[in-house]
Design a protein around this motif. Structure first.
Motif, PDB file in Angstrom:
ATOM      1  N   PRO A 241       0.826  -1.214   0.000  1.00 30.76           N
ATOM      2  CA  PRO A 241       0.000   0.000   0.000  1.00 30.76           C
ATOM      3  C   PRO A 241       0.861   1.265   0.000  1.00 30.76           C
ATOM      4  CG  PRO A 241       0.202  -0.823   2.244  1.00 30.76           C
ATOM      5  CD  PRO A 241       0.997  -1.756   1.358  1.00 30.76           C
ATOM      6  N   PHE A 242       0.186   2.389  -0.196  1.00 29.62           N
ATOM      7  CA  PHE A 242       0.779   3.731  -0.098  1.00 29.62           C
ATOM      8  C   PHE A 242       1.920   3.917  -1.103  1.00 29.62           C
ATOM      9  CE2 PHE A 242      -0.697   2.593   4.320  1.00 29.62           C
ATOM     10  CZ  PHE A 242      -1.912   3.241   4.188  1.00 29.62           C
ATOM     11  N   THR A 243       1.645   3.554  -2.348  1.00 30.35           N
ATOM     12  CA  THR A 243       2.593   3.742  -3.447  1.00 30.35           C
ATOM     13  C   THR A 243       1.906   4.564  -4.542  1.00 30.35           C
ATOM     14  OG1 THR A 243       1.797   1.777  -4.581  1.00 30.35           O
ATOM     15  CG2 THR A 243       3.622   1.460  -3.018  1.00 30.35           C
ATOM     16  N   SER A 244       2.655   4.836  -5.614  1.00 31.46           N
ATOM     17  CA  SER A 244       2.105   5.651  -6.708  1.00 31.46           C
ATOM     18  C   SER A 244       0.948   4.957  -7.424  1.00 31.46           C
ATOM     19  CB  SER A 244       3.210   5.971  -7.710  1.00 31.46           C
ATOM     20  OG  SER A 244       3.673   4.767  -8.290  1.00 31.46           O
ATOM     21  N   VAL A 245       0.797   3.640  -7.250  1.00 29.64           N
ATOM     22  CA  VAL A 245      -0.264   2.909  -7.945  1.00 29.64           C
ATOM     23  C   VAL A 245      -1.368   2.456  -6.996  1.00 29.64           C
ATOM     24  CG1 VAL A 245       1.159   2.216  -9.896  1.00 29.64           C
ATOM     25  CG2 VAL A 245       1.131   0.778  -7.845  1.00 29.64           C
ATOM     26  N   ASP A 246      -1.428   3.109  -5.828  1.00 28.33           N
ATOM     27  CA  ASP A 246      -2.445   2.774  -4.814  1.00 28.33           C
ATOM     28  C   ASP A 246      -3.349   3.986  -4.590  1.00 28.33           C
ATOM     29  OD1 ASP A 246      -3.880   1.610  -2.746  1.00 28.33           O
ATOM     30  OD2 ASP A 246      -2.281   1.830  -1.245  1.00 28.33           O
ATOM     31  N   TRP A 247      -4.611   3.697  -4.257  1.00 23.18           N
ATOM     32  CA  TRP A 247      -5.524   4.778  -3.859  1.00 23.18           C
ATOM     33  C   TRP A 247      -5.229   5.246  -2.426  1.00 23.18           C
ATOM     34  CZ3 TRP A 247      -9.137   7.598  -6.488  1.00 23.18           C
ATOM     35  CH2 TRP A 247      -9.460   7.182  -7.786  1.00 23.18           C
ATOM     36  N   ASN A 248      -4.412   4.513  -1.707  1.00 21.21           N
ATOM     37  CA  ASN A 248      -3.968   4.913  -0.356  1.00 21.21           C
ATOM     38  C   ASN A 248      -5.115   5.001   0.654  1.00 21.21           C
ATOM     39  OD1 ASN A 248      -1.448   5.269  -1.599  1.00 21.21           O
ATOM     40  ND2 ASN A 248      -1.843   7.425  -2.002  1.00 21.21           N
ATOM     41  N   PHE A 249      -6.111   4.137   0.502  1.00 23.46           N
ATOM     42  CA  PHE A 249      -7.224   4.157   1.453  1.00 23.46           C
ATOM     43  C   PHE A 249      -6.836   3.476   2.766  1.00 23.46           C
ATOM     44  CE2 PHE A 249      -9.973   3.649  -2.564  1.00 23.46           C
ATOM     45  CZ  PHE A 249     -10.182   5.012  -2.682  1.00 23.46           C
TER      46      PHE A 249
ATOM     47  N   GLY B  93      -5.951  -0.840  -6.676  1.00 21.21           N
ATOM     48  CA  GLY B  93      -5.126  -0.405  -7.799  1.00 21.21           C
ATOM     49  C   GLY B  93      -5.561   0.951  -8.346  1.00 21.21           C
ATOM     50  N   PHE B  94      -4.593   1.870  -8.431  1.00 18.52           N
ATOM     51  CA  PHE B  94      -4.805   3.217  -8.991  1.00 18.52           C
ATOM     52  C   PHE B  94      -3.878   3.305 -10.194  1.00 18.52           C
ATOM     53  CE2 PHE B  94      -3.134   7.736  -8.628  1.00 18.52           C
ATOM     54  CZ  PHE B  94      -4.288   8.389  -9.057  1.00 18.52           C
ATOM     55  N   VAL B  95      -4.235   2.557 -11.228  1.00 20.61           N
ATOM     56  CA  VAL B  95      -3.320   2.333 -12.345  1.00 20.61           C
ATOM     57  C   VAL B  95      -4.102   1.563 -13.414  1.00 20.61           C
ATOM     58  CG1 VAL B  95      -2.485   0.122 -11.371  1.00 20.61           C
ATOM     59  CG2 VAL B  95      -0.989   1.420 -12.918  1.00 20.61           C
TER      60      VAL B  95
HETATM   61  C1  LIG Z   1      -0.819   7.509  -2.991  1.00 17.06           C
HETATM   62  O1  LIG Z   1       0.400   7.922  -2.426  1.00 17.06           O
HETATM   63  C2  LIG Z   1       1.479   7.925  -3.353  1.00 17.06           C
HETATM   64  C3  LIG Z   1       2.733   8.202  -2.581  1.00 17.06           C
HETATM   65  O2  LIG Z   1       2.614   9.361  -1.848  1.00 17.06           O
HETATM   66  C4  LIG Z   1       1.197   8.928  -4.448  1.00 17.06           C
HETATM   67  O3  LIG Z   1       2.223   8.868  -5.420  1.00 17.06           O
HETATM   68  C5  LIG Z   1      -0.136   8.557  -5.130  1.00 17.06           C
HETATM   69  O4  LIG Z   1      -0.483   9.503  -6.096  1.00 17.06           O
HETATM   70  C6  LIG Z   1      -1.248   8.474  -4.087  1.00 17.06           C
HETATM   71  N1  LIG Z   1      -2.502   8.021  -4.713  1.00 17.06           N
HETATM   72  C7  LIG Z   1      -3.548   8.815  -4.877  1.00 17.06           C
HETATM   73  C8  LIG Z   1      -4.765   8.245  -5.503  1.00 17.06           C
HETATM   74  O5  LIG Z   1      -3.531   9.970  -4.531  1.00 17.06           O
END
Ligand SMILES: *[C@@H]1O[C@H](CO)[C@@H](O)[C@H](O)[C@H]1NC(C)=O
Ligand SMILES: Cc1cc2nc3c(=O)[nH]c(=O)nc-3n(C[C@H](O)[C@H](O)[C@H](O)COP(=O)(O)OP(=O)(O)OC[C@H]3O[C@@H](n4cnc5c(N)ncnc54)[C@H](O)[C@@H]3O)c2cc1C
Ligand SMILES: *[C@@H]1O[C@H](CO)[C@@H](O)[C@H](O)[C@H]1NC(C)=O
Ligand SMILES: *[C@@H]1O[C@H](CO)[C@@H](O)[C@H](O)[C@H]1NC(C)=O
Ligand SMILES: *[C@@H]1O[C@H](CO)[C@@H](O)[C@H](O)[C@H]1NC(C)=O
Ligand SMILES: *[C@@H]1O[C@H](CO)[C@@H](O)[C@H](O)[C@H]1NC(C)=O
Ligand SMILES: *[C@@H]1O[C@H](CO)[C@@H](O)[C@H](O)[C@H]1NC(C)=O
Ligand SMILES: *[C@@H]1O[C@H](CO)[C@@H](O)[C@H](O)[C@H]1NC(C)=O
Ligand SMILES: *[C@@H]1O[C@H](CO)[C@@H](O)[C@H](O)[C@H]1NC(C)=O
Length: 586
Positions: A82-90, A108-110
């Motif tokens: 979690p908490f990467t550029s391809v995550d929604w970070n929920f 997945g945010f990708v």
């Molecule tokens: C989640 O966090 C990462 C690292 O900070 C960031 O690159 C990414 O854009 C964030 N995702 C969303 C959907 O904001």
């Protein structure tokens, strides 16, 4: 209505990217607009553009999946989120029954959505899961026998990365070989393989099952994963990229759908026709028209959020948020279901475990070099080579059966060759067995935190809210303990990290250590045509409206006792047939 700004189509590396800009290129309207280029969304994009008279726009919030080794390399799956550029970070809201902990909740945010970042396990579930879908929706099309051809149509069974003889590890005739998503058996042996298999001959509680995907998953099986030639196969690599040059398929990346709008506002049967998009909370909002249908494939967390933001949901929630009601649909965001999972570990005598590699950068570099040059070696495996799908004996003398039927499991055991999701201690080697409650009865919610589409929704899986769920978790932990008490493990196991055995000890451990398995479903459920609950009809069209369909994991009315991606592929394959039939497409 017309787009308020023009959109430019860039062609990069054979893939169509559309980004807002001054030029032309993108159309103001399409036959179909697919919201979310994830697991289900890209299946639909592929199938609907097979008809070259049909135009499709896919709108994806995230970026391309290309060039990300944490996505490509199977063993790196736990690093993708979690908490990467391809995550929604929920994260979830504090979980009442888990000592108030808030839990990371990756999605997945990708491009490829969660199929680009998941742990790759391919399991169809039990025939009973699908037969229950058929019975609760009144549509035999969702039954095991009728959905099986769609599983086969999506699947391309391929040899494992090491090319070993897989006789006895799978029933090949039960698999598709000419579909799109590649899958394969483990591509590198682990020291656990012989011990897991020996246990199945020593202990009748753990029978060997020659193929978990043949409809009756009970027993211990080899794990099939969405990997082809040593590389992750996702909806982006399989359903999208080889077809991305189709002139009737456009993709808009880095863009979020903020809501859907009807063309006949105020009508009692809204006809949805426009999607509103934006790239930031304060940025411009643009509308794009769908001439035939809008298809929501934003996944079980974001689909209900988009519905609520569009005024489709429980009237009270919408009133509280000051969102005008377009359609009172009380089940939106309700009945969210996910599976809780808890890991136990044991110190072991062997040194061929994840810890050895994690402590020695030279070994890690060797493994990567092997993967990078030949797509072979330990990195072609996921975190597990076998798993078990089991029922709690005599559960039904205490509770009504939470599973969909006698062939469906209550819990899963995952056999993992080291510690996971935890810091590596300076010494020691370990075995992990994770226990998951795969037929849970607890139900949670997706609601709004605010009316800003760029704010996360409130995610409450409400884990372990029922006695039977706690009962299953305890028995699933005891089952893992029983598993390693067999002779096969006597020279391997040194000591457990957790020695609890009583109900109270197990409950305390469960409350402190349970996490989600990340399989949310049910938040925009399908139900029978005239049911008093549910969000979509069995053909996945929004109840009480026109022009909008939902095709993603949120429509499953119960959680399949499985890892759900295979089911999402099959769901989307059948949905594409339903849509083609509704519009006379070829
Ligand atoms: C989640 O966090 C990462 C690292 O900070 C960031 O690159 C990414 O854009 C964030 N995702 C969303 C959907 O904001
Ligand atoms: C860490 C992790 C591990 C998992 N492991 C496994 C496993 O081993 N095996 C298995 O079977 N399943 C696994 N799963 C679950 C499985 O991946 C999902 O059930 C499945 O992929 C869901 O598919 P979907 O189409 O419903 O949603 P997704 O694939 O998540 O697609 C939704 C897409 O919509 C996009 N989107 C969302 N909102 C918007 C918006 N407003 N505008 C535009 N685009 C938007 C998202 O960015 C995403 O690309 C795992 C999931 C996670 C997160
Ligand atoms: C559509 O496909 C048919 C059959 O493959 C082909 O003959 C035709 O030229 C195609 N039309 C367009 C516009 O691409
Ligand atoms: C694989 O193994 C099985 C059983 O051991 C054997 O019958 C079969 O011939 C082998 N296949 C190949 C291609 O070696
Ligand atoms: C939740 O699901 C159950 C079982 O299908 C159903 O009876 C109930 O009405 C659903 N609740 C809502 C709010 O949709
Ligand atoms: C692992 O154990 C073997 C002997 O079983 C030994 O040869 C090897 O050096 C050990 N590896 C590490 C990294 O400790
Ligand atoms: C992986 O291989 C490619 C060539 O196929 C090379 O360019 C790259 O440097 C390699 N990466 C690493 C980290 O070795
Ligand atoms: C299950 O029930 C049967 C018959 O009632 C009994 O013989 C058996 O011991 C029970 N098993 C467990 C694990 O309680
Ligand atoms: C568990 O029990 C074993 C053997 O009785 C002991 O060696 C070990 O230290 C105990 N572990 C914990 C965490 O209490």
């Amino acid at each position: 209505m017309k787009s308020t700004f023009a959109l430019l189509v860039l062609h990069l590396a054979g893939q169509v990217f559309c980004t807002p800009g001054p030029g032309g290129g993108m159309q103001n309207s399409y036959d179909f607009i697919i919201v979310g280029g994830g697991t289900a969304g890209l299946v639909l994009a592929n199938r609907l553009t097979e008809d070259n008279h049909t135009s499709v726009l896919v709108i994806e919030a995230g970026n391309t999946d290309l060039g990300n080794l944490d996505i490509e390399v199977p063993f790196f799956c736990a690093q993708a989120t979690p908490f990467t550029s391809v995550d929604w970070n929920f994260t979830t809201v504090p979980q009442t029954n888990l000592n108030g902990r808030s839990l990371a909740y990756p999605r997945g945010f990708v491009l490829g959505g969660s199929s680009s970042v998941n742990f790759l396990a391919y399991t169809r579930g039990s025939e009973d899961d699908w037969d229950r879908f058929a019975s609760v929706t009144g549509d035999q099309g969702w039954s095991w026998n009728q959905i099986l051809p769609f599983f086969l149509r999506s699947e391309k069974l391929t040899p494992p990365a090491d090319g070993h003889n897989t006789t006895g590890e799978i029933i090949p005739s039960d698999h598709g070989t000419s579909g799109l998503v590649g899958d394969s058996l483990p591509g590198f042996p682990t020291p656990l393989d012989p011990m897991v298999l020996a246990t199945t001959t020593e202990d009748p509680e753990f029978p060997f099952n020659p193929d978990v995907n043949s409809g009756s998953p009970l027993g211990i099986s080899w794990a099939l994963s969405t990997i082809a030639a040593g590389v992750r196969s996702s909806s982006a690599t399989s359903y999208f990229r080889p077809f991305s040059t189709r002139p009737n398929l456009d993709l808009l990346l880095n863009t979020q759908v903020t809501r859907v709008l009807p063309s006949n506002s105020g009508s009692s049967t809204p006809q949805f026709q426009m999607v509103e998009v934006a790239q930031s909370s304060n940025g411009p909002r643009t509308q794009i028209q769908a001439n035939k249908e809008i298809i929501l494939s934003a996944g079980a967390v974001k689909t209900p959020q988009i519905l609520l933001l569009s005024g489709i949901g429980p009237a009270e929630t919408l009133n509280t948020m000051g969102i005008p009601i377009v359609l009172d649909s009380p089940s939106v965001g309700q009945n969210l279901t996910d599976q809780p999972i808890v890991a136990q570990s044991w110190s072991v005598t062997g040194n061929d475990t994840f810890e050895t590699v994690e402590r020695d950068p030279a070994i890690a570099a060797e493994e990567f070099a092997e993967w990078n040059s030949t797509r072979t070696g330990p990195l072609t495996d996921t975190l597990l080579n076998q798993f078990g799908w089991l029922r709690v004996e005599n559960l039904t003398s205490l509770f009504s059966d939470p599973a969909s039927g006698p062939n469906a499991p209550h819990f899963e055991l995952l056999f993992i060759n080291g510690l996971i999701l935890t810091a590596v201690p300076p010494t020691g080697n370990f075995l992990t067995i994770s226990s998951a409650d795969v037929s849970p009865t607890s139900r949670g919610t997706i609601t709004l935190q605010s009316s800003d589409p760029f704010d996360a929704p409130l995610i409450d899986p409400n884990f372990l809210a029922t006695d039977v769920d706690f009962f299953v978790m305890r028995e699933a932990m005891r089952s893992a303990q029983k598993f390693v008490s067999n002779a096969a493990w006597s020279n391997y196991i040194i000591a457990p990290s957790f020695n609890g055995t009583t109900d109270d000890e197990l409950d305390a451990f469960i409350r402190e250590n349970t996490i989600p398995i990340f399989h949310p479903v049910g938040s925009a459920a399908m139900s029978a045509q005239n049911a008093d609950h549910g969000v979509v009809d069995p053909d996945l069209t929004l109840k009480g409206a026109k022009g909008l369909r939902i095709v993603d994991a949120s429509v499953f009315p119960f959680i399949p006792a499985a890892h759900p991606q295979a089911g999402v592929y099959a769901l989307a394959e059948r949905a594409s047939d339903l849509i083609k039939a509704a519009w006379g497409l070829s």
